[in-house]
Design an enzyme around this catalytic site. Structure first.
Site, PDB file in Angstrom:
ATOM      1  N   LYS A  81      35.844  56.249  -6.750  1.00 22.40           N
ATOM      2  CA  LYS A  81      34.751  56.393  -7.713  1.00 22.40           C
ATOM      3  C   LYS A  81      35.347  56.120  -9.091  1.00 22.40           C
ATOM      4  O   LYS A  81      36.530  56.314  -9.292  1.00 22.40           O
ATOM      5  CB  LYS A  81      34.214  57.839  -7.694  1.00 22.40           C
ATOM      6  CG  LYS A  81      33.415  58.225  -6.479  1.00 22.40           C
ATOM      7  CD  LYS A  81      31.930  57.929  -6.691  1.00 22.40           C
ATOM      8  CE  LYS A  81      31.084  58.375  -5.519  1.00 22.40           C
ATOM      9  NZ  LYS A  81      31.042  59.831  -5.407  1.00 22.40           N
ATOM     10  N   HIS A  96      35.398  62.165 -17.403  1.00 26.18           N
ATOM     11  CA  HIS A  96      36.613  62.802 -16.890  1.00 26.18           C
ATOM     12  C   HIS A  96      37.624  63.123 -17.975  1.00 26.18           C
ATOM     13  O   HIS A  96      38.603  63.814 -17.731  1.00 26.18           O
ATOM     14  CB  HIS A  96      37.281  61.915 -15.847  1.00 26.18           C
ATOM     15  CG  HIS A  96      36.494  61.791 -14.583  1.00 26.18           C
ATOM     16  ND1 HIS A  96      35.949  60.601 -14.179  1.00 26.18           N
ATOM     17  CD2 HIS A  96      36.127  62.701 -13.662  1.00 26.18           C
ATOM     18  CE1 HIS A  96      35.295  60.779 -13.047  1.00 26.18           C
ATOM     19  NE2 HIS A  96      35.385  62.047 -12.714  1.00 26.18           N
ATOM     20  N   HIS A 155      35.722  57.832 -15.238  1.00 19.74           N
ATOM     21  CA  HIS A 155      34.933  57.451 -16.419  1.00 19.74           C
ATOM     22  C   HIS A 155      35.117  58.405 -17.586  1.00 19.74           C
ATOM     23  O   HIS A 155      35.862  59.376 -17.491  1.00 19.74           O
ATOM     24  CB  HIS A 155      33.456  57.316 -16.038  1.00 19.74           C
ATOM     25  CG  HIS A 155      32.871  58.578 -15.488  1.00 19.74           C
ATOM     26  ND1 HIS A 155      32.527  59.639 -16.282  1.00 19.74           N
ATOM     27  CD2 HIS A 155      32.604  58.952 -14.215  1.00 19.74           C
ATOM     28  CE1 HIS A 155      32.057  60.605 -15.529  1.00 19.74           C
ATOM     29  NE2 HIS A 155      32.102  60.214 -14.266  1.00 19.74           N
TER      30      HIS A 155
HETATM   31  N1  ARG Z   1      36.256  66.296  -7.605  1.00 24.12           N
HETATM   32  C1  ARG Z   1      35.301  67.138  -8.254  1.00 24.12           C
HETATM   33  C2  ARG Z   1      34.360  66.312  -9.133  1.00 24.12           C
HETATM   34  O1  ARG Z   1      34.738  65.267  -9.606  1.00 24.12           O
HETATM   35  C3  ARG Z   1      35.936  68.179  -9.114  1.00 24.12           C
HETATM   36  C4  ARG Z   1      36.827  69.121  -8.368  1.00 24.12           C
HETATM   37  C5  ARG Z   1      36.898  70.451  -9.021  1.00 24.12           C
HETATM   38  N2  ARG Z   1      37.811  71.334  -8.402  1.00 24.12           N
HETATM   39  C6  ARG Z   1      37.547  72.145  -7.377  1.00 24.12           C
HETATM   40  N3  ARG Z   1      38.507  72.893  -6.925  1.00 24.12           N
HETATM   41  N4  ARG Z   1      36.364  72.234  -6.854  1.00 24.12           N
HETATM   42  O2  ARG Z   1      33.252  66.746  -9.369  1.00 24.12           O
END
Ligand code: ARG
Length: 572
Positions: free
Chosen positions: A127, A133, A130
């Site tokens: 993905k 982030h 962007h």
């Molecule tokens: N990958 C997730 C996102 O981009 C964020 C992860 C956050 N961390 C977690 N331990 N849930 O939305």
């Protein structure tokens, strides 16, 4: 460095035996208006126990402590004891401490022996990485550095979003429409286009959904072909993420993301069941949290596959068992508030006392000024493009201004990337904000370039003084503080003195902007000193003292910028 609050508390405690020095310390104020002293002690609360009017109590205390050499003067004003610290002592003490401690100035050891996990960035593979982030990435990096400065052992984790049913779709799409060369050339953009295509095609070919589900099931069971493709997507994505991390000067101790926990979950599903927390609902398994106003959390789907939240439960237990953390911090957008409340509640229900040591540190949204950030990639604004653009724009600005550096590429990078980071950390994290190039790169505003420019100015003053004079200024034993008692010098020193406290507060509140704002204050205060006073004067002792203050300001700015994850250019 003398802890003035503490010393004052001890002095006052001798006058007011009813209160402990600790209680007194918590009552001492730092007046906004410096005409009310450097510290003030309000006596209202004492009226009851002492059976005296507060102004009278204040008068008595003022008389009792006035003679101490620490003070220039002590006044009673109404119910307050206003204390003015002797400038000479104060300045001498603070500036020598900064010179002595150098890079370590601002650090403390409150966290010694304790481990803190900071999980941040955590993008989803395949993905786009962007502009949104930037927030978790930069805020998390800074929080990890602040905790390190507080003496904690810090583990930096990137909890990659590298698992879940979407990878079934991705692999399915790749098999139908993908080309290897395209993925290698531009992984994320290409993978994203497959994913989009999948969603278009599935409208008319619903059987694709079954195919994708089957593929994901194979991935979960470790079928080599599926695992190999998934691994390849992950590797290619990481290469792209790492380019951005490198630009930002960020690294991680662990990239254990969601996939890492894929085989660790049966244990928790079983445990939830044994503890009577799991309910069946149309073939799926849920934990009902209605009682806590948190809805229902889906733990396993009807086909047995696990979910995001299940992996978070597994990850938290794994981290506790592996690192025995004192705190486990998650820097994740506020949109996921409910998700975090849910699984932390579930851990508590499971009886894990340390659940309350898991902290979600949320932040608001970043949006873009209309049209200012058009990108080659269409509607998604890639973080890498923003950073490159920042460097380019900065280069133009410094070329226009006339350059004081031999290495313009390096400087443009330090300042351009620094500007984006600084901007990101300028507001309270919870606030939404609008990204504006004009604001980010304003060399005169409360920005990264302004602070870095001030830093380079300090460096330039020291260079102009010559090596010998600069070396002498760095020696605390040579410092004659009587030359640093002017209003502008004193105000600057007050800010330097506060830095360690500011860092502690930023850590307690998970709020890097507290540090950011304080460095802006230091830079502004330094510039006032620089304009008000002639630094390279004839008199040797006076010059040495003033240069020592320049060096101390330079050190404090650099240490502060380092906590934000920024560099400090010697020339600009
Ligand atoms: N990958 C997730 C996102 O981009 C964020 C992860 C956050 N961390 C977690 N331990 N849930 O939305």
């Amino acid at each position: 460095m003398v802890n003035f609050k503490e010393e004052i508390s001890k002095l006052i405690a001798e006058q007011v035996p009813d209160l402990s020095p600790e209680e007194i310390q918590s009552m001492i104020e730092v007046p906004q208006d410096t005409r009310m002293g450097d510290y003030a002690f309000p006596c209202f609360r004492l009226a009851k126990t002492l059976r005296k009017a507060p102004p009278l109590i204040a008068k008595g205390i003022a008389e009792g402590i006035r003679e101490n050499a620490m003070f220039e003067k002590v006044e009673q004003v109404n119910a307050y004891v206003n204390m003015f610290i002797s400038r000479e002592e104060f300045v001498g003490d603070v500036v020598s401490a900064v010179l002595k401690e150098g890079e370590d100035y601002g650090k403390t050891d409150v966290g010694e022996g304790k481990t803190v996990i900071v999980e941040f960035s955590s993008p989803n593979i395949a993905k786009p990485f962007h502009i949104g982030h930037i927030r978790s990435t930069v805020i998390g990096n800074s929080i990890s550095k602040i905790y390190k400065a507080l003496g904690y052992n810090v583990i930096r984790i990137n909890h990659l979003g590298d698992y879940g049913t979407q990878f079934g779709k991705m692999i399915c799409a790749y098999r139908h429409w993908g080309k290897k060369e395209d993925v290698v050339r531009e992984p994320i953009k290409t993978l994203l286009s497959y994913y989009t295509k999948f969603h278009e095609e599935v409208e008319t070919h619903p059987e694709l959904d079954d195919e994708a589900r089957e593929i994901f099931a194979k991935l979960e069971h470790g079928e080599p072909e599926e695992v190999e493709l998934w691994q390849w997507f992950r590797d290619e994505s990481l290469k792209e993420f790492n380019r951005v991390y490198k630009m930002l000067g960020i690294d991680f101790d662990s990239y254990n993301g969601e996939s890492f926990y894929s085989d660790k979950m049966p244990r928790f599903v079983k445990e939830l069941e044994e503890k009577g927390l799991l309910e069946e609902s149309q073939g799926a398994h849920v934990v009902n949290l209605e009682k806590y106003g948190l809805g229902v959390a889906l733990i396993t789907k009807s086909d047995g596959s696990t979910l995001y939240i299940t992996r978070d439960i597994a990850a938290a237990v794994y981290r506790k068992e592996t690192y025995d953390f004192y705190k486990n911090i998650y820097v994740v957008a506020s949109q996921q508030n409910l998700h975090f409340q849910q699984w932390i509640q579930i851990l508590e229900l499971m009886g894990y006392e340390w659940a309350r040591d898991c902290v979600h540190v949320p932040f608001g949204l970043v949006s873009l000024e209309d049209g200012t950030m058009s990108t080659r990639h269409g509607r998604v604004v890639f973080l890498e493009d923003v950073l490159n653009r920042a460097v380019e724009k900065t280069r133009e600005i410094i070329e226009e201004k006339g350059v004081a550096t031999e290495n313009i590429d390096e400087t443009a990078k330090q300042v351009g990337i620094g500007a984006v980071i600084f901007n990101e950390l300028s507001n309270n994290r919870i606030k939404d904000y609008v990204f504006s190039w004009d604001k980010v790169l304003d060399f005169n505003g409360e920005t990264g370039p302004y602070v870095q420019y001030t830093y380079a100015r300090c460096a330039s003053v020291l260079r102009n003084a010559g090596e010998e004079a600069a070396a002498k200024a760095a020696d605390p034993a040579a410092l004659k503080p009587q030359y640093l008692t002017s209003e502008s010098a004193f105000q600057l020193v007050r800010l330097l003195y506060k830095l360690p406290e500011v860092i502690r507060e930023a850590g307690d509140r998970y709020e890097p902007s507290i540090v950011t704002r304080h460095i802006v204050d230091i830079a502004q205060s330094f510039n006032r000193f620089y304009h008000d006073e002639h630094i390279l004067v004839e008199d040797e002792e006076e010059k040495t003292a003033k240069l020592a203050l320049v060096l101390a300001a330079k050190t404090a700015i650099r240490n502060g910028l380092a906590l934000l994850g920024m560099e400090a250019p010697e020339r600009m």
